[in-house]
Design a protein around this motif. Structure first.
Motif, PDB file in Angstrom:
ATOM      1  N   CYS A  49       0.800  -1.235   0.000  1.00 15.36           N
ATOM      2  CA  CYS A  49       0.000   0.000   0.000  1.00 15.36           C
ATOM      3  C   CYS A  49       0.827   1.277   0.000  1.00 15.36           C
ATOM      4  CB  CYS A  49      -0.958   0.005   1.175  1.00 15.36           C
ATOM      5  SG  CYS A  49      -0.168   0.224   2.783  1.00 15.36           S
ATOM      6  N   GLY A  50       2.046   1.236   0.511  1.00 21.44           N
ATOM      7  CA  GLY A  50       2.899   2.415   0.527  1.00 21.44           C
ATOM      8  C   GLY A  50       2.670   3.366   1.685  1.00 21.44           C
ATOM      9  N   THR A  53       5.826   4.270   3.746  1.00 25.48           N
ATOM     10  CA  THR A  53       7.002   4.720   3.007  1.00 25.48           C
ATOM     11  C   THR A  53       7.786   5.767   3.794  1.00 25.48           C
ATOM     12  OG1 THR A  53       5.923   4.276   0.887  1.00 25.48           O
ATOM     13  CG2 THR A  53       7.810   5.778   0.848  1.00 25.48           C
ATOM     14  N   ARG A  62       9.690   0.612   2.035  1.00 23.57           N
ATOM     15  CA  ARG A  62       8.513   0.236   2.811  1.00 23.57           C
ATOM     16  C   ARG A  62       9.010  -0.136   4.196  1.00 23.57           C
ATOM     17  NH1 ARG A  62       6.946   2.174  -1.314  1.00 23.57           N
ATOM     18  NH2 ARG A  62       5.325   1.329  -2.654  1.00 23.57           N
ATOM     19  N   CYS A 107      -2.914   7.755   3.737  1.00 26.04           N
ATOM     20  CA  CYS A 107      -1.879   7.440   2.757  1.00 26.04           C
ATOM     21  C   CYS A 107      -0.919   8.601   2.511  1.00 26.04           C
ATOM     22  CB  CYS A 107      -2.517   7.037   1.431  1.00 26.04           C
ATOM     23  SG  CYS A 107      -3.438   8.397   0.644  1.00 26.04           S
ATOM     24  N   GLY A 110       3.085   8.572   3.021  1.00 22.22           N
ATOM     25  CA  GLY A 110       3.773   7.751   2.028  1.00 22.22           C
ATOM     26  C   GLY A 110       3.856   8.428   0.678  1.00 22.22           C
ATOM     27  N   PHE A 111       2.770   9.063   0.254  1.00 21.82           N
ATOM     28  CA  PHE A 111       2.787   9.800  -1.010  1.00 21.82           C
ATOM     29  C   PHE A 111       3.772  10.959  -0.954  1.00 21.82           C
ATOM     30  CE2 PHE A 111      -1.263   7.785  -2.200  1.00 21.82           C
ATOM     31  CZ  PHE A 111      -1.047   7.587  -3.547  1.00 21.82           C
ATOM     32  N   ASN A 137       2.057   3.535  -4.180  1.00 20.78           N
ATOM     33  CA  ASN A 137       1.268   4.080  -3.072  1.00 20.78           C
ATOM     34  C   ASN A 137      -0.203   4.061  -3.461  1.00 20.78           C
ATOM     35  OD1 ASN A 137       4.068   5.348  -3.026  1.00 20.78           O
ATOM     36  ND2 ASN A 137       3.303   5.796  -0.994  1.00 20.78           N
ATOM     37  N   CYS A 139      -4.270   4.994  -2.678  1.00 21.53           N
ATOM     38  CA  CYS A 139      -5.199   5.904  -2.020  1.00 21.53           C
ATOM     39  C   CYS A 139      -6.603   5.455  -2.379  1.00 21.53           C
ATOM     40  CB  CYS A 139      -4.978   7.339  -2.492  1.00 21.53           C
ATOM     41  SG  CYS A 139      -6.187   8.481  -1.793  1.00 21.53           S
TER      42      CYS A 139
END
Length: 170
Positions: A49-50, A53, A62, A107, A110-111, A137, A139
């Motif tokens: 899923c990221g 990150t 990850r 999310c 991570g993004f 990643n 969302c």
């Protein structure tokens, strides 16, 4: 120290840190539980899923799949370390806010770090390059348009020493 624990020295968001961890403890759990950096989110715990990150020596990883002991001697950057001043937003964070590139926000860290890695390496990525850099990643809220727009805006507004598309470097 018990034989089933290891001391790890690493640099996190510019500060030298030492933690004692079990050898199989993830970097994500170490950041969240031992260092109280809860901006690193854990969701799938499979690297798909990221959300977890972070940057390790400038490269996105990850953190749910990396053991804390593997980060020995490394420079780790979490979302808390993006802005140099805690009272200011990093241009990426500001662009995400201005472009409605987040909804629930789970999310988003991570993004932000995946986008940071891309924009720290080069200026002027096109939409395909942005989408490729962020493909790891996921969302479930935004539809990604705002995220791509935010990365483009941050690219234009973030002053940095980074090669551009006409420099011949990629």
């Amino acid at each position: 120290m018990s034989p089933d624990r290891r001391e790890v020295s690493l640099r996190v968001n510019g500060a030298d840190r030492r933690v004692t961890v079990e050898p199989r403890q993830s970097l994500a759990d170490t950041l969240r539980e031992d260092l109280a950096l809860t901006g690193t989110h854990v969701a799938c715990e499979q690297g798909a899923c990221g959300a977890c990150t972070v940057l390790v020596d400038g490269a996105s990883v990850r953190s749910c799949l990396m053991f804390a002991v593997q980060a020995e001697g490394c420079e780790v950057t979490t979302v808390e370390g993006l802005a140099s001043d805690p009272e200011e937003l990093h241009p990426l964070q500001r662009a995400f806010t201005e472009n409605h590139a987040l909804q629930c926000g789970f999310c988003t860290p991570g993004f932000l770090l995946a986008a940071y890695e891309l924009l720290a390496a080069r200026r002027g990525p096109d939409e395909r390059e942005i989408r490729t850099a962020l493909a790891g990643n996921l969302c479930r809220c935004t539809g990604y348009q705002g995220i791509v727009a935010a990365v483009r805006q941050a690219d234009e507004q973030w002053e940095r020493d980074t090669p551009g598309p006409s420099s011949g470097e990629r």
